[in-house]
Design a protein around this motif. Sequence first.
Motif, mmCIF file in Angstrom:
data_model
loop_
_atom_site.group_PDB
_atom_site.id
_atom_site.type_symbol
_atom_site.label_atom_id
_atom_site.label_comp_id
_atom_site.label_asym_id
_atom_site.label_seq_id
_atom_site.Cartn_x
_atom_site.Cartn_y
_atom_site.Cartn_z
ATOM 1 N N GLU A 57 -11.071 -15.281 7.751
ATOM 2 C CA GLU A 57 -10.292 -14.738 5.730
ATOM 3 C C GLU A 57 -11.080 -14.668 4.827
ATOM 4 O O GLU A 57 -11.629 -13.928 4.403
ATOM 5 C CB GLU A 57 -9.162 -15.208 6.246
ATOM 6 C CG GLU A 57 -8.437 -13.694 7.525
ATOM 7 C CD GLU A 57 -8.296 -12.485 6.599
ATOM 8 O OE1 GLU A 57 -8.363 -11.856 5.804
ATOM 9 O OE2 GLU A 57 -9.132 -12.062 7.825
ATOM 10 N N ARG B 215 -4.080 -1.994 -0.450
ATOM 11 C CA ARG B 215 -3.966 -2.308 0.818
ATOM 12 C C ARG B 215 -2.218 -1.979 0.114
ATOM 13 O O ARG B 215 -1.844 -1.061 1.394
ATOM 14 C CB ARG B 215 -4.389 -3.539 1.078
ATOM 15 C CG ARG B 215 -5.717 -3.364 1.684
ATOM 16 C CD ARG B 215 -5.705 -5.170 2.513
ATOM 17 N NE ARG B 215 -7.359 -4.965 3.103
ATOM 18 C CZ ARG B 215 -8.381 -5.661 2.998
ATOM 19 N NH1 ARG B 215 -7.830 -6.453 1.898
ATOM 20 N NH2 ARG B 215 -9.339 -5.928 3.175
ATOM 21 N N ALA C 58 -3.542 -12.954 9.426
ATOM 22 C CA ALA C 58 -2.604 -13.534 8.692
ATOM 23 C C ALA C 58 -3.161 -12.590 7.654
ATOM 24 O O ALA C 58 -3.542 -13.848 7.378
ATOM 25 C CB ALA C 58 -3.289 -14.809 8.933
ATOM 26 N N SER C 59 -2.448 -12.152 7.221
ATOM 27 C CA SER C 59 -2.236 -11.225 6.211
ATOM 28 C C SER C 59 -1.260 -10.876 5.906
ATOM 29 O O SER C 59 -0.004 -10.341 6.093
ATOM 30 C CB SER C 59 -3.193 -10.018 6.131
ATOM 31 O OG SER C 59 -3.021 -9.236 5.272
#
Length: 457
Positions: free
Chosen positions: A345, A100, A168-169
């Motif tokens: 998550e 990512r 939230a990442s």
Amino acid sequence: MTVLRSAAAAGPLAGDLTVPGDKSISHRALMLGSLAIGETVIEGLLEGEDVLRTAVAMRQLGAEVAHRADGTWQVRGVGVGALVEPAQVLDMGNAGTGARLLMGVVAAHPITAFFTGDASLVRRPMARVMNPLRQMGARFMARAGDRLPLGLEGAATPLPISYRLPVASAQVKSAILLAGLNTAGRTTVIEPEPTRDHTELMLRHFGATVTVEDGADGRVVSLTGQPELVGRPVLVPGDPSSAAFPIVAALLVEGSDVLVRNVGLNPLRTGLLTTLQEMGAAITVENGRIQAGEPVGDLRVRGTGPLKGVTVPAERAPSMIDEYPVLACLAALARGRTIMHGLGELRVKESDRLTAVAEGLASCGVSVTVDGDTLIVEGDGLAPAGGGHIATRLDHRIAMAFLVLGLATRAPVTIDDDEAIGTSFPGFVGLLNGIGAHIAPIVEGAGGHGTEGAMTA
Ligand SMILES: O=C(O)C1=C[C@@H](OP(=O)(O)O)[C@@H](O)[C@H](O)C1
Ligand SMILES: C=C(OP(=O)(O)O)C(=O)O
């Protein structure tokens, strides 16, 4: 592939150990070193499979990355915006972070690159980074559901965006900021819940201007684009997410006294320590210090007997997201109920960790419930039956968490495959056995799950 078995230790765990370097910081050091002008020397880089994949990818993109005889890594960067088109596919292996963040880097270069990964990574969601990167001008050719493998055509003139994170990442935040590096103007990320800030800290360390403010909507992080980054030394602290395994092992085996040295204590990573203290764990920080901008300390952990079950609030999840599997194993021996909220998550990590933890604990005789995004583990302060054979699902944290649990169950616990452990914690078995754990390979075909073979860790 090796089947491993862990069994209750003969006595308490004792001694001191140093865990490998922080995985998040290691990926970022290689990427920012590659975008800086001049030399970056990295000390303490995690030499785990995930990070080694990033090292190879940065070479494919034109940086010089060398492992030196003294154990440090040297990166000679090309400068912001000067990466070259890779001739081969970028295979990021098992690494969500590597994939990512690097998609963010490539998205703001006028090049085309193809990304792939292992059977775990190709199942993980990539739309969370593709959507903001599309807004910045990148184009993708991807399978249905926006998953790897995919082709990415970076933007020749990327556009700065202001983006509010829908999940939230830290990986999504970082992908956008890294794309913002080669984007004229200010790129802003708003995070309703704070996530690890290693990207912001390291961007500043390499010379970029990053501002962080508390806004009505959350934490507002802004980067001024097109800085000249300058190569810098980077000292990588021990990974708190790896330290979690020997820490929990010491808490599970009564009478243990273990010192884990040089652990990164960035406050956005210490949710597990807060939780353990609430459970009554005897953990003290010794020799606290600031090292290359990150707080670091040595953690002394004493196993003083069963801890108490607690409720872990959802807002703490980002600061301990990778530590839930091993916390759930510890909760199995605590007195009372441990309720962990806000774990959605966990379903999109290397495996569906909520399911893997629940099934694994149940197979060891532990009472466990998944209720939406909440995980509930019941303990009575006694050793669970154990005896489970755990499917690790290409997930290093599931493998290590259950090997740690097996140190305290009545019957041994086995895992079906130890290979994934090397993605984040090479040397795990040797380090744990070095303080008195009993983790050993099993020779298949010798009856049941086999017999214990020679210890080769
Ligand atoms: O930014 C990072 O280095 C990481 C962020 C977290 O993932 P998310 O951003 O998906 O929460 C974490 O689980 C991962 O191990 C490393
Ligand atoms: C989730 C993890 O890593 P990644 O997303 O980089 O694969 C992890 O290390 O637990």
